[in-house]
Design a protein around this motif. Structure first.
Motif, PDB file in Angstrom:
ATOM      1  N   ILE A  80       0.706  -0.986  -0.065  1.00 58.58           N
ATOM      2  CA  ILE A  80       0.028  -0.007  -0.142  1.00 58.58           C
ATOM      3  C   ILE A  80       1.030   1.289   0.029  1.00 58.58           C
ATOM      4  N   ARG A  81       1.813   1.061   0.824  1.00 60.68           N
ATOM      5  CA  ARG A  81       2.788   2.551   0.955  1.00 60.68           C
ATOM      6  C   ARG A  81       3.551   2.654  -0.414  1.00 60.68           C
ATOM      7  N   THR A  82       3.775   1.534  -1.002  1.00 57.61           N
ATOM      8  CA  THR A  82       4.744   1.682  -2.269  1.00 57.61           C
ATOM      9  C   THR A  82       3.640   2.175  -3.421  1.00 57.61           C
TER      10      THR A  82
ATOM     11  N   ARG B 134      11.659   2.100  -6.965  1.00 57.72           N
ATOM     12  CA  ARG B 134      12.970   2.554  -7.745  1.00 57.72           C
ATOM     13  C   ARG B 134      14.109   2.705  -6.858  1.00 57.72           C
ATOM     14  N   GLU B 135      13.775   3.075  -5.396  1.00 55.00           N
ATOM     15  CA  GLU B 135      14.979   3.191  -4.460  1.00 55.00           C
ATOM     16  C   GLU B 135      15.434   1.779  -4.234  1.00 55.00           C
ATOM     17  N   ARG B 136      14.449   0.894  -4.003  1.00 58.78           N
ATOM     18  CA  ARG B 136      14.848  -0.515  -3.701  1.00 58.78           C
ATOM     19  C   ARG B 136      15.679  -1.143  -4.885  1.00 58.78           C
TER      20      ARG B 136
ATOM     21  N   LEU C 145      20.836  -2.736  -7.300  1.00 58.17           N
ATOM     22  CA  LEU C 145      21.917  -2.253  -8.368  1.00 58.17           C
ATOM     23  C   LEU C 145      23.181  -1.753  -7.617  1.00 58.17           C
ATOM     24  N   MET C 146      23.338  -0.975  -6.553  1.00 59.54           N
ATOM     25  CA  MET C 146      24.419  -0.422  -6.135  1.00 59.54           C
ATOM     26  C   MET C 146      25.099  -1.480  -5.267  1.00 59.54           C
ATOM     27  N   ALA C 147      24.240  -2.455  -4.571  1.00 63.98           N
ATOM     28  CA  ALA C 147      24.874  -3.537  -3.946  1.00 63.98           C
ATOM     29  C   ALA C 147      25.649  -4.281  -4.967  1.00 63.98           C
TER      30      ALA C 147
END
Length: 101
Positions: free
Chosen positions: A52-54, A63-65, A70-72
Motif C-alpha cells: 500500500i505504501r509503495t 525505484r529506491e529498492r 543495483l548499487m550493492a
C-alpha cells in the motif's frame, strides 16, 4: 511421503489482510475462520501494508529498492575485481622474483 504446500490466491490473501487490518476480530478468530495460521495472517498484513505504501508513493520506493540492489551488486563486483587484481599482481610479482629479474 511428500508434503504439498497450500497455495492461496492473491484475492484471498488480500481479503484476510484487510480483515486483519480492520482489527474487528482477533488473529485466532481470523485463523479459524479462514483456515490459516495466525503467523501467516500477520505476514500477509505486513506485506499488504508495504505494498500500500509503495503504491501511493508513485513508484519512488520501488525505484529506491531497485537502485539499492543495483548499487550493492556494483560494489560486490568491484570488490571481487579488486581482489582478483591484487591476487594477479601478487602472483605475477612472485614470478618475476623467481626468474631473477
Amino acid at each position: 511421503m511428500s508434503f504439498q504446500r497450500k497455495r492461496y490466491s492473491a484475492v484471498r490473501k488480500t481479503k484476510v489482510a484487510i480483515e486483519a487490518m480492520k482489527g474487528q476480530k482477533t488473529l485466532n478468530e481470523l485463523a479459524a475462520e479462514y483456515g490459516v495460521h495466525p503467523r501467516q495472517i500477520t505476514q500477509w498484513e505486513k506485506q499488504a501494508m508495504v505494498e500500500i505504501r509503495t503504491s501511493f508513493s508513485g513508484g519512488r520506493v520501488r525505484r529506491e529498492r531497485t537502485d539499492e540492489a543495483l548499487m550493492a551488486s556494483v560494489y560486490q563486483e568491484s570488490g571481487q575485481l579488486k581482489m582478483e587484481m591484487d591476487w594477479l599482481k601478487k602472483s605475477q610479482l612472485g614470478g618475476w622474483k623467481r626468474r631473477g629479474r
